[in-house]
Design a protein around this motif. Sequence first.
Motif, PDB file in Angstrom:
ATOM      1  N   CYS A  64      51.702   0.622 -12.001  1.00  0.00           N
ATOM      2  CA  CYS A  64      51.767   1.925 -11.233  1.00  0.00           C
ATOM      3  C   CYS A  64      53.005   2.778 -11.958  1.00  0.00           C
ATOM      4  O   CYS A  64      54.189   2.443 -11.902  1.00  0.00           O
ATOM      5  CB  CYS A  64      52.072   1.760  -9.700  1.00  0.00           C
ATOM      6  SG  CYS A  64      51.822   3.181  -8.795  1.00  0.00           S
ATOM      7  N   VAL A  65      52.428   3.728 -12.654  1.00  0.00           N
ATOM      8  CA  VAL A  65      53.334   4.576 -13.304  1.00  0.00           C
ATOM      9  C   VAL A  65      53.803   5.948 -12.517  1.00  0.00           C
ATOM     10  O   VAL A  65      53.094   6.805 -12.778  1.00  0.00           O
ATOM     11  CB  VAL A  65      52.927   5.095 -14.855  1.00  0.00           C
ATOM     12  CG1 VAL A  65      54.037   5.624 -15.591  1.00  0.00           C
ATOM     13  CG2 VAL A  65      52.407   3.839 -15.583  1.00  0.00           C
ATOM     14  N   GLU A  66      54.768   5.995 -11.878  1.00  0.00           N
ATOM     15  CA  GLU A  66      55.305   6.926 -11.051  1.00  0.00           C
ATOM     16  C   GLU A  66      56.968   7.231 -10.881  1.00  0.00           C
ATOM     17  O   GLU A  66      57.433   6.160 -11.031  1.00  0.00           O
ATOM     18  CB  GLU A  66      54.582   6.721  -9.667  1.00  0.00           C
ATOM     19  CG  GLU A  66      54.966   5.626  -8.822  1.00  0.00           C
ATOM     20  CD  GLU A  66      54.502   5.587  -7.433  1.00  0.00           C
ATOM     21  OE1 GLU A  66      53.984   6.713  -6.975  1.00  0.00           O
ATOM     22  OE2 GLU A  66      54.499   4.555  -6.906  1.00  0.00           O
ATOM     23  N   PRO A  67      57.135   8.166 -10.839  1.00  0.00           N
ATOM     24  CA  PRO A  67      58.814   8.560 -10.603  1.00  0.00           C
ATOM     25  C   PRO A  67      59.431   8.092  -9.441  1.00  0.00           C
ATOM     26  O   PRO A  67      58.611   8.025  -8.616  1.00  0.00           O
ATOM     27  CB  PRO A  67      58.896  10.025 -10.926  1.00  0.00           C
ATOM     28  CG  PRO A  67      57.701  10.673 -10.278  1.00  0.00           C
ATOM     29  CD  PRO A  67      56.617   9.661 -10.840  1.00  0.00           C
ATOM     30  N   VAL A 104      45.586   0.667 -14.026  1.00  0.00           N
ATOM     31  CA  VAL A 104      46.834   1.520 -14.315  1.00  0.00           C
ATOM     32  C   VAL A 104      46.638   2.795 -13.448  1.00  0.00           C
ATOM     33  O   VAL A 104      45.464   3.337 -13.311  1.00  0.00           O
ATOM     34  CB  VAL A 104      46.869   2.150 -15.780  1.00  0.00           C
ATOM     35  CG1 VAL A 104      48.059   2.752 -16.004  1.00  0.00           C
ATOM     36  CG2 VAL A 104      46.781   0.778 -16.654  1.00  0.00           C
ATOM     37  N   LEU A 105      47.695   3.138 -12.573  1.00  0.00           N
ATOM     38  CA  LEU A 105      47.669   4.229 -11.553  1.00  0.00           C
ATOM     39  C   LEU A 105      48.712   5.222 -11.935  1.00  0.00           C
ATOM     40  O   LEU A 105      49.747   4.784 -12.102  1.00  0.00           O
ATOM     41  CB  LEU A 105      47.723   3.759 -10.111  1.00  0.00           C
ATOM     42  CG  LEU A 105      46.867   3.068  -9.467  1.00  0.00           C
ATOM     43  CD1 LEU A 105      46.790   1.582 -10.060  1.00  0.00           C
ATOM     44  CD2 LEU A 105      46.957   3.082  -8.050  1.00  0.00           C
ATOM     45  N   THR A 106      48.231   6.222 -11.914  1.00  0.00           N
ATOM     46  CA  THR A 106      49.138   7.392 -12.096  1.00  0.00           C
ATOM     47  C   THR A 106      49.473   8.399 -11.017  1.00  0.00           C
ATOM     48  O   THR A 106      48.543   8.350 -10.091  1.00  0.00           O
ATOM     49  CB  THR A 106      48.869   8.246 -13.483  1.00  0.00           C
ATOM     50  OG1 THR A 106      47.581   8.865 -13.365  1.00  0.00           O
ATOM     51  CG2 THR A 106      48.983   7.301 -14.627  1.00  0.00           C
ATOM     52  N   PRO A 107      50.360   9.137 -10.625  1.00  0.00           N
ATOM     53  CA  PRO A 107      50.642   9.944  -9.726  1.00  0.00           C
ATOM     54  C   PRO A 107      49.398  10.935  -9.276  1.00  0.00           C
ATOM     55  O   PRO A 107      48.914  11.236 -10.226  1.00  0.00           O
ATOM     56  CB  PRO A 107      51.788  10.696  -9.893  1.00  0.00           C
ATOM     57  CG  PRO A 107      52.614   9.915 -10.979  1.00  0.00           C
ATOM     58  CD  PRO A 107      51.523   9.472 -11.918  1.00  0.00           C
ATOM     59  N   VAL A 137      40.868  -0.768 -15.610  1.00  0.00           N
ATOM     60  CA  VAL A 137      40.482   0.577 -14.787  1.00  0.00           C
ATOM     61  C   VAL A 137      41.808   1.296 -14.774  1.00  0.00           C
ATOM     62  O   VAL A 137      42.812   0.905 -14.715  1.00  0.00           O
ATOM     63  CB  VAL A 137      40.183   0.140 -13.491  1.00  0.00           C
ATOM     64  CG1 VAL A 137      40.280   1.383 -12.550  1.00  0.00           C
ATOM     65  CG2 VAL A 137      38.804  -0.866 -13.401  1.00  0.00           C
ATOM     66  N   ILE A 138      41.595   2.802 -15.104  1.00  0.00           N
ATOM     67  CA  ILE A 138      42.570   3.631 -15.334  1.00  0.00           C
ATOM     68  C   ILE A 138      42.289   4.708 -14.403  1.00  0.00           C
ATOM     69  O   ILE A 138      41.417   5.378 -14.482  1.00  0.00           O
ATOM     70  CB  ILE A 138      42.914   4.120 -16.824  1.00  0.00           C
ATOM     71  CG1 ILE A 138      43.385   3.166 -17.616  1.00  0.00           C
ATOM     72  CG2 ILE A 138      43.753   5.323 -16.964  1.00  0.00           C
ATOM     73  CD1 ILE A 138      43.258   3.348 -19.123  1.00  0.00           C
ATOM     74  N   LEU A 139      43.148   4.744 -13.414  1.00  0.00           N
ATOM     75  CA  LEU A 139      43.025   6.131 -12.334  1.00  0.00           C
ATOM     76  C   LEU A 139      43.893   7.295 -12.975  1.00  0.00           C
ATOM     77  O   LEU A 139      45.147   6.989 -13.013  1.00  0.00           O
ATOM     78  CB  LEU A 139      43.500   5.507 -10.865  1.00  0.00           C
ATOM     79  CG  LEU A 139      42.418   5.067  -9.966  1.00  0.00           C
ATOM     80  CD1 LEU A 139      41.998   3.769 -10.637  1.00  0.00           C
ATOM     81  CD2 LEU A 139      42.705   5.130  -8.649  1.00  0.00           C
TER      82      LEU A 139
END
Length: 219
Positions: A64-67, A104-107, A137-139
């Motif tokens: 999870c790539v989020e600030p 991979v999840l992004t904001p 799987v990339i969101l």
Amino acid sequence: MRSAFVLGNVGKLGDELLNVLLESPRYARVATGVRMPMQVAVPKLEAVLAPGTPAWVPDDVYLCVEPEPASFWKVTEPYVALTSESAAATAVAMCARGARRVAVLTPLEALLQLGGTSAIRDTDELAIVSAGFQRVVILRPVADDGASGSNGLLQAIGGGVVRVLASYMTPRALQPIRRHQVAKIAVDSLSGLADGVHIIGAERLRELAGDPLEGKQAY
């Protein structure tokens, strides 16, 4: 029964992702990276002190790539944050250890900011795709108009990145998707889709989440 390792769950999306994994009957074992030792009361949850990884090899990796959210009380988030670069490095390392699938999840905020930039770079997405996982799987719920067909992930998977800016100009489409829905879509997709690379952009994400206005009277 599968096992999972989740990293980067420092924000609201990451919280929902960890909850969905712990609630899922698919997973008997879930590990998450932490900055400091912590006691865990949930039977199937394991806290792994960074930069370490679980002693066992997880079937699935969730990044999870989020600030990190700013805390008024200056409380340090116990979980490990990921940058675009560290997400790619983690994925490559976990695949080398034997993990078979990665999500991979992004904001999601860009859904309401039409034109926001992705939290993960194309080059790092390409590194994850090229790592050798059976299933990726990339969101990526953002417009990708800045991507070029001559480089990055767009070239690597034949233009699979969804361009969504033009399709999100109506009030109906601007209705928010709940983070819990997105986390569940990520878990269900990694479990249920065929092997290969799957890019879930904003348009596809909304199809999977359903119409939030369905069944309601239009004004």
